[in-house]
Scaffold this motif. Sequence first.
Motif, mmCIF file in Angstrom:
data_model
loop_
_atom_site.group_PDB
_atom_site.id
_atom_site.type_symbol
_atom_site.label_atom_id
_atom_site.label_comp_id
_atom_site.label_asym_id
_atom_site.label_seq_id
_atom_site.Cartn_x
_atom_site.Cartn_y
_atom_site.Cartn_z
ATOM 1 N N PHE A 127 10.901 -31.525 69.324
ATOM 2 C CA PHE A 127 10.279 -30.456 69.938
ATOM 3 C C PHE A 127 10.916 -29.182 69.357
ATOM 4 O O PHE A 127 12.110 -29.034 69.294
ATOM 5 C CB PHE A 127 10.643 -30.633 71.286
ATOM 6 C CG PHE A 127 10.404 -29.210 72.080
ATOM 7 C CD1 PHE A 127 8.885 -28.802 72.154
ATOM 8 C CD2 PHE A 127 11.359 -28.648 72.792
ATOM 9 C CE1 PHE A 127 8.596 -27.553 73.022
ATOM 10 C CE2 PHE A 127 10.994 -27.400 73.351
ATOM 11 C CZ PHE A 127 9.861 -26.898 73.551
ATOM 12 N N ILE A 128 9.997 -28.187 69.211
ATOM 13 C CA ILE A 128 10.785 -26.824 68.607
ATOM 14 C C ILE A 128 10.323 -25.820 69.566
ATOM 15 O O ILE A 128 9.031 -25.525 69.863
ATOM 16 C CB ILE A 128 10.266 -26.459 67.416
ATOM 17 C CG1 ILE A 128 10.546 -27.482 66.084
ATOM 18 C CG2 ILE A 128 11.018 -24.950 66.762
ATOM 19 C CD1 ILE A 128 11.990 -27.965 66.058
ATOM 20 N N CYS A 129 11.169 -25.095 70.314
ATOM 21 C CA CYS A 129 10.844 -24.058 71.327
ATOM 22 C C CYS A 129 10.200 -22.932 70.694
ATOM 23 O O CYS A 129 10.400 -22.740 69.377
ATOM 24 C CB CYS A 129 12.086 -23.674 72.252
ATOM 25 S SG CYS A 129 13.342 -22.520 71.470
ATOM 26 N N ASP A 130 9.465 -22.183 71.427
ATOM 27 C CA ASP A 130 8.803 -20.931 70.821
ATOM 28 C C ASP A 130 9.735 -19.885 70.186
ATOM 29 O O ASP A 130 9.369 -19.259 69.005
ATOM 30 C CB ASP A 130 7.807 -20.380 71.800
ATOM 31 C CG ASP A 130 6.617 -20.942 72.108
ATOM 32 O OD1 ASP A 130 6.360 -21.922 71.351
ATOM 33 O OD2 ASP A 130 5.884 -20.437 73.079
ATOM 34 N N ALA A 131 11.005 -19.850 70.547
ATOM 35 C CA ALA A 131 11.912 -18.648 70.127
ATOM 36 C C ALA A 131 12.296 -19.205 68.829
ATOM 37 O O ALA A 131 12.363 -18.359 67.965
ATOM 38 C CB ALA A 131 13.148 -18.688 71.136
ATOM 39 N N CYS A 132 12.723 -20.319 68.539
ATOM 40 C CA CYS A 132 13.094 -20.923 67.315
ATOM 41 C C CYS A 132 11.983 -21.095 66.145
ATOM 42 O O CYS A 132 12.202 -20.851 65.100
ATOM 43 C CB CYS A 132 13.652 -22.330 67.722
ATOM 44 S SG CYS A 132 15.267 -22.117 68.450
ATOM 45 N N HIS A 133 10.742 -21.300 66.720
ATOM 46 C CA HIS A 133 9.533 -21.224 65.941
ATOM 47 C C HIS A 133 9.221 -19.956 65.330
ATOM 48 O O HIS A 133 8.930 -19.863 64.231
ATOM 49 C CB HIS A 133 8.280 -21.897 66.625
ATOM 50 C CG HIS A 133 7.236 -22.328 65.811
ATOM 51 N ND1 HIS A 133 6.577 -21.423 64.968
ATOM 52 C CD2 HIS A 133 6.792 -23.620 65.567
ATOM 53 C CE1 HIS A 133 5.549 -22.406 64.407
ATOM 54 N NE2 HIS A 133 5.855 -23.301 64.426
ATOM 55 N N THR A 134 9.599 -18.935 65.992
ATOM 56 C CA THR A 134 9.262 -17.547 65.500
ATOM 57 C C THR A 134 10.746 -16.805 65.018
ATOM 58 O O THR A 134 10.657 -15.573 65.085
ATOM 59 C CB THR A 134 8.711 -16.735 66.622
ATOM 60 O OG1 THR A 134 9.581 -16.711 67.848
ATOM 61 C CG2 THR A 134 7.257 -17.367 67.161
ATOM 62 N N GLN A 135 11.619 -17.546 64.746
ATOM 63 C CA GLN A 135 12.867 -16.920 64.387
ATOM 64 C C GLN A 135 12.584 -16.142 63.326
ATOM 65 O O GLN A 135 12.036 -16.681 62.244
ATOM 66 C CB GLN A 135 14.021 -18.173 64.122
ATOM 67 C CG GLN A 135 15.462 -17.268 64.057
ATOM 68 C CD GLN A 135 16.381 -18.338 64.123
ATOM 69 O OE1 GLN A 135 16.085 -19.519 63.896
ATOM 70 N NE2 GLN A 135 17.952 -18.065 64.334
ATOM 71 N N GLY A 136 13.167 -14.729 63.207
ATOM 72 C CA GLY A 136 13.039 -14.000 62.049
ATOM 73 C C GLY A 136 11.634 -13.021 62.141
ATOM 74 O O GLY A 136 11.553 -12.071 61.265
ATOM 75 N N MET A 137 10.973 -13.211 62.936
ATOM 76 C CA MET A 137 9.741 -12.479 63.136
ATOM 77 C C MET A 137 9.980 -10.919 63.500
ATOM 78 O O MET A 137 9.039 -10.020 63.505
ATOM 79 C CB MET A 137 8.957 -13.058 64.754
ATOM 80 C CG MET A 137 7.485 -12.281 64.794
ATOM 81 S SD MET A 137 6.543 -13.325 65.987
ATOM 82 C CE MET A 137 7.691 -12.932 67.239
ATOM 83 N N ASP A 138 11.120 -10.663 63.773
ATOM 84 C CA ASP A 138 11.609 -9.106 64.068
ATOM 85 C C ASP A 138 11.263 -8.238 62.796
ATOM 86 O O ASP A 138 11.307 -7.100 62.806
ATOM 87 C CB ASP A 138 13.149 -8.910 64.676
ATOM 88 C CG ASP A 138 13.073 -9.565 65.978
ATOM 89 O OD1 ASP A 138 12.056 -9.675 66.660
ATOM 90 O OD2 ASP A 138 14.515 -9.600 66.321
ATOM 91 N N SER A 139 11.367 -9.014 61.573
ATOM 92 C CA SER A 139 11.069 -8.532 60.281
ATOM 93 C C SER A 139 9.540 -7.858 60.238
ATOM 94 O O SER A 139 9.518 -6.935 59.483
ATOM 95 C CB SER A 139 11.265 -9.698 59.137
ATOM 96 O OG SER A 139 10.459 -10.596 59.258
ATOM 97 N N ILE A 140 8.963 -8.086 61.229
ATOM 98 C CA ILE A 140 7.578 -7.479 61.317
ATOM 99 C C ILE A 140 7.560 -5.952 61.264
ATOM 100 O O ILE A 140 7.065 -5.305 60.832
ATOM 101 C CB ILE A 140 6.651 -7.966 62.352
ATOM 102 C CG1 ILE A 140 6.129 -9.511 62.091
ATOM 103 C CG2 ILE A 140 5.285 -7.329 62.444
ATOM 104 C CD1 ILE A 140 5.504 -10.360 63.215
ATOM 105 N N ILE A 141 8.490 -5.764 62.210
ATOM 106 C CA ILE A 141 8.605 -4.142 62.433
ATOM 107 C C ILE A 141 8.864 -3.259 61.258
ATOM 108 O O ILE A 141 8.455 -2.285 60.881
ATOM 109 C CB ILE A 141 9.630 -3.869 63.735
ATOM 110 C CG1 ILE A 141 9.053 -4.527 64.881
ATOM 111 C CG2 ILE A 141 9.809 -2.279 63.767
ATOM 112 C CD1 ILE A 141 10.132 -4.337 66.049
#
Length: 228
Positions: free
Chosen positions: A41-55
């Motif tokens: 199981f992978i939580c949503d926070a870990c699944h989206t790690q690095g998403m801050d680079s969108i900004i």
Amino acid sequence: MKEECLICKAPLEYLNEDEEMECAICNKKVLSKTRCVNGHFICDACHTQGMDSIIELCLSETSKNPIEIVRKMMDMPFCHMHGPEHHVMVGSALLTAYKNAGGNIDLEAALLEMQKRGKQVPGGACGFWGACGAGISTGMFVSIISESNPLANEPWGLSNRMTSKALDSIGQIGGPRCCKRDSYLSILAAIDFVHENFGVEMEKSEIKCTHYFNNNQCIEKRCPFNKI
């Protein structure tokens, strides 16, 4: 096996009821209906790690075409074939193209708000809530540009109408889910809606899917973006 479990690549399974699961990356325990057949199981926070680079990407972007912008996000390391990152990506691409097309918003503040809201929509919402997160993201986008809140009049209506149009486009195609297909459908619905209701004309381009080879559930010729 194409991409499924981020740990072992095995297929995912969806349970009828929530179970307490421990994230295989951060060890946080949460209730979820989703795991791979090997128990990962992978939580949503870990699944989206690095998403801050969108900004950072969006603040340097000059395109008025949200399809072009979201495809750049799809090529970034944080983005997987499926996942809750798309719930932020769709709205962020639209905010950026809207600003570049003449929309009057503080883009950085809007992107930060989009991240905050989009992260609250969990993975699997499309199947368990009956509302795809990519479609919801368009409603968040309209809510942000119109400064809507629960007591607003016209902005409240516009936000809900936008979500409705995006979800209808997604629902007309049918399942199973594809986060790439649903993102494209949502963005196309938003481009037309914004032109009609806000007078801002974002650009659009032909979409040819390049991700089908990573999708075990690809619907092939039923997909409007399958050009093979």
